[in-house]
Design a protein around this motif. Structure first.
Motif, PDB file in Angstrom:
ATOM      1  N   GLY A  58      44.032  21.185  99.632  1.00  0.00           N
ATOM      2  CA  GLY A  58      44.487  22.293  99.766  1.00  0.00           C
ATOM      3  C   GLY A  58      46.214  22.496 100.370  1.00  0.00           C
ATOM      4  O   GLY A  58      47.035  23.011  99.432  1.00  0.00           O
ATOM      5  N   VAL A  59      46.409  21.383 101.198  1.00  0.00           N
ATOM      6  CA  VAL A  59      48.055  21.488 101.156  1.00  0.00           C
ATOM      7  C   VAL A  59      48.471  20.690  99.563  1.00  0.00           C
ATOM      8  O   VAL A  59      49.989  21.162  99.424  1.00  0.00           O
ATOM      9  CB  VAL A  59      48.416  19.931 101.744  1.00  0.00           C
ATOM     10  CG1 VAL A  59      49.619  19.513 102.334  1.00  0.00           C
ATOM     11  CG2 VAL A  59      47.136  20.371 103.700  1.00  0.00           C
TER      12      VAL A  59
ATOM     13  N   ASP B 102      43.745  36.203  92.678  1.00  0.00           N
ATOM     14  CA  ASP B 102      44.190  35.270  91.864  1.00  0.00           C
ATOM     15  C   ASP B 102      45.407  35.678  91.791  1.00  0.00           C
ATOM     16  O   ASP B 102      46.305  36.220  91.009  1.00  0.00           O
ATOM     17  CB  ASP B 102      43.402  35.649  90.522  1.00  0.00           C
ATOM     18  CG  ASP B 102      43.593  35.108  89.601  1.00  0.00           C
ATOM     19  OD1 ASP B 102      44.730  34.074  89.246  1.00  0.00           O
ATOM     20  OD2 ASP B 102      43.031  35.115  88.498  1.00  0.00           O
ATOM     21  N   LEU B 103      46.413  34.237  91.975  1.00  0.00           N
ATOM     22  CA  LEU B 103      47.682  34.684  91.896  1.00  0.00           C
ATOM     23  C   LEU B 103      48.546  34.584  90.519  1.00  0.00           C
ATOM     24  O   LEU B 103      49.825  35.042  90.108  1.00  0.00           O
ATOM     25  CB  LEU B 103      48.190  33.074  92.499  1.00  0.00           C
ATOM     26  CG  LEU B 103      48.328  31.419  92.321  1.00  0.00           C
ATOM     27  CD1 LEU B 103      49.812  31.744  91.167  1.00  0.00           C
ATOM     28  CD2 LEU B 103      48.444  30.747  93.133  1.00  0.00           C
ATOM     29  N   ARG B 104      47.709  33.895  89.367  1.00  0.00           N
ATOM     30  CA  ARG B 104      48.067  34.301  88.132  1.00  0.00           C
ATOM     31  C   ARG B 104      47.834  35.314  87.371  1.00  0.00           C
ATOM     32  O   ARG B 104      48.142  35.631  86.453  1.00  0.00           O
ATOM     33  CB  ARG B 104      47.043  33.155  86.950  1.00  0.00           C
ATOM     34  CG  ARG B 104      46.843  32.061  88.033  1.00  0.00           C
ATOM     35  CD  ARG B 104      48.457  31.096  86.896  1.00  0.00           C
ATOM     36  NE  ARG B 104      48.738  29.681  86.920  1.00  0.00           N
ATOM     37  CZ  ARG B 104      49.651  29.078  87.434  1.00  0.00           C
ATOM     38  NH1 ARG B 104      50.801  29.225  86.618  1.00  0.00           N
ATOM     39  NH2 ARG B 104      50.367  27.679  88.054  1.00  0.00           N
ATOM     40  N   ARG B 105      46.729  36.046  88.502  1.00  0.00           N
ATOM     41  CA  ARG B 105      47.493  38.111  87.420  1.00  0.00           C
ATOM     42  C   ARG B 105      47.990  38.990  87.947  1.00  0.00           C
ATOM     43  O   ARG B 105      47.542  40.373  87.402  1.00  0.00           O
ATOM     44  CB  ARG B 105      45.724  37.957  88.044  1.00  0.00           C
ATOM     45  CG  ARG B 105      44.753  36.939  86.466  1.00  0.00           C
ATOM     46  CD  ARG B 105      42.974  37.746  86.360  1.00  0.00           C
ATOM     47  NE  ARG B 105      41.766  36.579  85.944  1.00  0.00           N
ATOM     48  CZ  ARG B 105      41.404  36.807  85.180  1.00  0.00           C
ATOM     49  NH1 ARG B 105      41.367  37.813  84.507  1.00  0.00           N
ATOM     50  NH2 ARG B 105      40.401  35.745  84.664  1.00  0.00           N
ATOM     51  N   ASP B 110      50.399  35.249  96.645  1.00  0.00           N
ATOM     52  CA  ASP B 110      51.576  33.778  96.401  1.00  0.00           C
ATOM     53  C   ASP B 110      50.232  32.866  96.421  1.00  0.00           C
ATOM     54  O   ASP B 110      50.894  31.564  96.158  1.00  0.00           O
ATOM     55  CB  ASP B 110      52.230  33.571  97.649  1.00  0.00           C
ATOM     56  CG  ASP B 110      53.432  34.643  97.692  1.00  0.00           C
ATOM     57  OD1 ASP B 110      53.861  34.665  97.052  1.00  0.00           O
ATOM     58  OD2 ASP B 110      53.114  34.974  98.908  1.00  0.00           O
ATOM     59  N   MET B 111      48.759  32.814  96.279  1.00  0.00           N
ATOM     60  CA  MET B 111      47.845  32.162  96.463  1.00  0.00           C
ATOM     61  C   MET B 111      46.394  32.561  95.632  1.00  0.00           C
ATOM     62  O   MET B 111      46.556  33.816  96.857  1.00  0.00           O
ATOM     63  CB  MET B 111      47.256  31.369  98.163  1.00  0.00           C
ATOM     64  CG  MET B 111      46.799  30.093  97.701  1.00  0.00           C
ATOM     65  SD  MET B 111      46.970  28.202  96.095  1.00  0.00           S
ATOM     66  CE  MET B 111      48.246  27.694  96.605  1.00  0.00           C
ATOM     67  N   SER B 112      45.412  31.771  95.244  1.00  0.00           N
ATOM     68  CA  SER B 112      44.235  32.558  94.641  1.00  0.00           C
ATOM     69  C   SER B 112      43.538  31.596  95.938  1.00  0.00           C
ATOM     70  O   SER B 112      43.733  31.310  96.751  1.00  0.00           O
ATOM     71  CB  SER B 112      43.740  31.546  93.508  1.00  0.00           C
ATOM     72  OG  SER B 112      44.779  31.688  92.670  1.00  0.00           O
ATOM     73  N   LEU B 118      39.673  27.851 102.293  1.00  0.00           N
ATOM     74  CA  LEU B 118      41.061  27.141 101.876  1.00  0.00           C
ATOM     75  C   LEU B 118      42.139  27.664 101.439  1.00  0.00           C
ATOM     76  O   LEU B 118      43.293  26.885 101.780  1.00  0.00           O
ATOM     77  CB  LEU B 118      39.823  27.438 100.082  1.00  0.00           C
ATOM     78  CG  LEU B 118      39.753  26.109  99.482  1.00  0.00           C
ATOM     79  CD1 LEU B 118      38.576  26.070 100.856  1.00  0.00           C
ATOM     80  CD2 LEU B 118      38.984  26.781  98.168  1.00  0.00           C
ATOM     81  N   SER B 121      44.489  26.214 104.636  1.00  0.00           N
ATOM     82  CA  SER B 121      45.293  25.063 104.454  1.00  0.00           C
ATOM     83  C   SER B 121      46.864  25.090 103.013  1.00  0.00           C
ATOM     84  O   SER B 121      46.900  23.798 102.854  1.00  0.00           O
ATOM     85  CB  SER B 121      43.865  23.808 103.494  1.00  0.00           C
ATOM     86  OG  SER B 121      43.609  24.739 102.416  1.00  0.00           O
ATOM     87  N   THR B 122      46.189  26.280 102.787  1.00  0.00           N
ATOM     88  CA  THR B 122      47.054  25.888 101.318  1.00  0.00           C
ATOM     89  C   THR B 122      48.748  26.280 102.202  1.00  0.00           C
ATOM     90  O   THR B 122      49.507  26.140 101.507  1.00  0.00           O
ATOM     91  CB  THR B 122      47.012  27.088 100.120  1.00  0.00           C
ATOM     92  OG1 THR B 122      46.559  28.664 100.743  1.00  0.00           O
ATOM     93  CG2 THR B 122      45.439  26.734  99.302  1.00  0.00           C
ATOM     94  N   VAL B 124      49.281  25.677 104.638  1.00  0.00           N
ATOM     95  CA  VAL B 124      49.712  24.482 105.454  1.00  0.00           C
ATOM     96  C   VAL B 124      50.540  23.682 104.455  1.00  0.00           C
ATOM     97  O   VAL B 124      52.427  24.233 104.643  1.00  0.00           O
ATOM     98  CB  VAL B 124      48.940  23.876 105.976  1.00  0.00           C
ATOM     99  CG1 VAL B 124      49.383  22.356 106.686  1.00  0.00           C
ATOM    100  CG2 VAL B 124      47.608  24.568 107.281  1.00  0.00           C
ATOM    101  N   GLY B 125      49.896  23.970 103.209  1.00  0.00           N
ATOM    102  CA  GLY B 125      50.870  22.992 102.307  1.00  0.00           C
ATOM    103  C   GLY B 125      52.098  23.717 101.761  1.00  0.00           C
ATOM    104  O   GLY B 125      53.096  23.574 101.595  1.00  0.00           O
ATOM    105  N   MET B 126      52.519  25.268 101.927  1.00  0.00           N
ATOM    106  CA  MET B 126      53.561  25.680 101.729  1.00  0.00           C
ATOM    107  C   MET B 126      54.543  25.797 102.735  1.00  0.00           C
ATOM    108  O   MET B 126      55.550  25.279 102.144  1.00  0.00           O
ATOM    109  CB  MET B 126      52.907  27.483 101.302  1.00  0.00           C
ATOM    110  CG  MET B 126      52.358  27.830 100.171  1.00  0.00           C
ATOM    111  SD  MET B 126      52.163  29.734 100.592  1.00  0.00           S
ATOM    112  CE  MET B 126      51.277  29.567  98.460  1.00  0.00           C
ATOM    113  N   ALA B 129      55.950  22.339 102.055  1.00  0.00           N
ATOM    114  CA  ALA B 129      57.287  22.667 101.585  1.00  0.00           C
ATOM    115  C   ALA B 129      58.090  22.806 102.155  1.00  0.00           C
ATOM    116  O   ALA B 129      59.703  22.454 101.085  1.00  0.00           O
ATOM    117  CB  ALA B 129      56.399  23.135  99.920  1.00  0.00           C
TER     118      ALA B 129
END
Lengths: 306, 276
Positions: A58-59, B102-105, B110-112, B118, B121-122, B124-126, B129
């Motif tokens: 996820g990260v 769906d971030l592509r559509r 910003d995130m699917s 889930l 957790s993304t 957190v990744g952003m 970054a």
């Protein structure tokens, strides 16, 4: 003798120098995956997620969505099994720049036994749209593939292993994504091999040559997408096919070849691989013999087709 | 107080009902419960530009409880990220508005997300970054209380606190219900704020339908140093539609024509408008 996983760490150090967008994640296995080498040189771009593989994916997805090229370590069983849904639903679905390069694929993990031996990882990753798969055959191929992955858009799974392997590719070897590599030309049968089974396939071809059987040996390198033209050309010539993988025959490399041939040149295919069984503890060599993953097993399959 | 936001939120609720009614499927309960938080975010809190949706220093938002996306889509349309007509294509084949984000559509996403747990957790990744790049934007997310039964929520909680991600602000849409019943009957999360506090987060508790409280908590959260923030927003599932409020059955069922009509009347749509 070097393991493919060592190619990972060495490639990361070079990538770290040449590309500031490269970040590396691990899940408490940096020593095993060799990502510690990157961590030592680029501590600010290394993230140890602790024992949390799902979180790591996820990260990595969040970092990739922010413009990073995220490499993830761990063991193959955890990266593709435990975190399957993160890989499928976020990373692959959104075609994010995450490069899965876990180590410890196949039974050559050895004594740790079945819980740590991924033998279905190729099947799992192959089923996911957008995912690309590379299975390196030695240290050099692993290192060059890991480097190349940084410049291929989207998610890639690079299958790495624990065991030290003989070098079969030249020092100046150049990895080409999506291209199979002809290692030996022959007319009687084609052996399509990946990973540690490439060396076994070459050994089998040598032994068979002594008996007057002329085998072609092709290192597939990229399992997804397959190099369809190279595969079909060879099969059109030899008309006998043996596949070799340190992986289950259910959905793996042999299956991928069968899918291609069934729609193009239907013929019997003899598969060397793990026959729908779990691994177990033992030395790598003992396990390869036990599960029928040696040059002798490849030779027997070729003869079976003649 | 924030009468403009109240007005917008009512319109968003109307859109949610119409979208899900037209789609014939979807999740009205959880969309209505987080609609006010989303309005506060997109119309008062987030630094975003609909004309430049990929602006580098924008604030990010991840709807971790992705099934509530009708609310997010309605807000994005209201904010002019994409034309309002698109709302009526929700869940249809080929639509840019998928059943889950769906971030592509979809412009502005910003995130699917959609698979529970889930999204955070993304986020957190952003946030990682952002820290790596020395940027000063914030990353916001909304999680659900049922969703908080997922293990990855707590993996994220540990990790974000460890890395002192003070650029991460998460709302908990604490509506008390999940598909199979009351969260407290199935696998209770209480005391939820104390749990997040124990994990090292700065916590706030607000009425998730009170704009003053939501905005004030977000303002405070932005000033927190060296800790991620959790804003526990107490909400009512199905908020704004009397027959949906606090009813577990309205988690993932679309209203029929008559129910749409009744809901829209309650939300201030006139009989004349309904006939159109």
């Amino acid at each position: 003798m070097k393991a493919t996983r060592q190619g990972y760490g060495d490639a990361l150090v070079e990538l770290g120098q040449e590309n500031p967008n490269v970040v590396v994640l691990d899940a408490d296995l940096a020593k095993s995956t060799t990502s510690y080498t990157f961590a030592e040189k680029f501590p600010k771009r290394f993230i140890d997620c602790g024992v949390a593989e799902q979180l790591m994916m996820g990260v990595a997805a969040g970092l990739a969505a922010s413009g990073k090229i995220a490499y993830t370590g761990s063991f193959a069983i955890f990266a593709t099994g435990r975190a399957f849904e993160q890989v499928r639903n976020i990373i692959a679905y959104s075609n994010l720049n995450v490069k899965l390069c876990p180590s410890h694929a196949g039974v050559t993990v050895g004594a740790d036994g079945s819980s740590h031996q991924a033998i279905e990882d190729i099947s799992l990753m192959r089923a996911i749209p957008n995912m690309k798969i590379i299975v390196p055959s030695d240290y050099i191929e692993a290192k060059t593939a890991v480097k190349a992955a940084a410049y291929i858009e989207g998610p890639i799974y690079i299958r790495l292993g624990r065991a030290a392997l003989p070098q079969i590719n030249a020092d100046d070897y150049k990895f080409e994504f999506g291209k199979a590599l002809m290692l030996r030309q022959g007319k009687d049968a084609t052996i399509f091999a990946v990973g540690i089974m490439v060396a076994a396939a070459l050994e089998a071809a040598d032994n068979l040559a002594k008996e007057g059987i002329d085998c072609e040996v092709i290192n597939l390198r990229t399992v997804k997408p397959l190099d369809k033209a190279a595969i079909l050309d060879s099969v059109a010539k030899t008309k006998r096919v043996v596949t070799a993988e340190c992986h289950t025959v259910v959905g793996g490399v042999g299956s991928a070849i069968c899918e291609l041939l069934a729609e193009n040149i239907p013929l019997p295919v003899a598969m060397v691989g793990i026959r729908d069984r779990f691994g177990q503890s033992g030395s790598p060599d003992e396990l390869l013999e036990h599960y029928g993953l040696t040059a002798k097993d490849i030779e027997a399959k070729v003869k079976q087709l003649l | 107080m924030h009468s403009e936001l109240v007005e917008k939120a009512t319109k968003i609720r109307q859109d949610i009902i119409k979208m899900i009614g037209l789609a014939g499927s979807g999740h009205p309960g959880g969309s209505l419960s987080c609609a006010d938080i989303l309005c506060a975010l997109y119309f008062k809190i987030l630094y975003v530009d609909p004309k430049n949706p990929k602006m580098k220093n924008r604030d990010r938002f991840v709807l971790s409880k992705g099934h509530a996306c009708p609310a997010l889509y309605a807000v994005l349309a209201e904010a002019s990220f994409f034309p309002r007509e698109k709302l009526w294509t929700l869940r249809k084949l080929g639509s840019s508005l998928q059943g889950h984000p769906d971030l592509r559509r979809t412009v502005g996403i910003d995130m699917s997300s959609g698979s529970l747990g889930l999204g955070i957790s993304t986020a957190v990744g952003m946030a990682m970054a952002g820290k790596m790049d020395g940027e000063d934007h914030h990353v916001y997310s909304i999680i659900g209380d049922g969703e908080s039964q997922e293990g990855i929520i707590w993996e994220s909680a540990i990790f974000a606190a460890h890395h002192k991600l003070d650029n991460l602000i998460v709302f908990l849409d604490n509506n008390g219900l999940q598909i199979d019943g009351k969260t407290c009957d199935i696998s209770s999360l209480e005391p939820i704020a104390q749990k997040w506090e124990a994990f090292g987060w700065q916590t706030f508790e607000v009425d998730g339908h009170d704009f003053n409280q939501i905005i004030e908590a977000a303002d405070k959260a932005k000033k927190v140093k060296e800790k991620p923030s959790m804003i526990v927003a107490h909400t009512v599932k199905g908020k704004g539609v009397s027959f949906m409020e606090n009813k577990v059955d309205w988690h993932g069922v679309a209203p029929n024509k008559e129910q749409v009509r009744q809901a829209l009347l309650e939300l201030g749509v006139s009989e004349d408008e309904l006939d159109e």
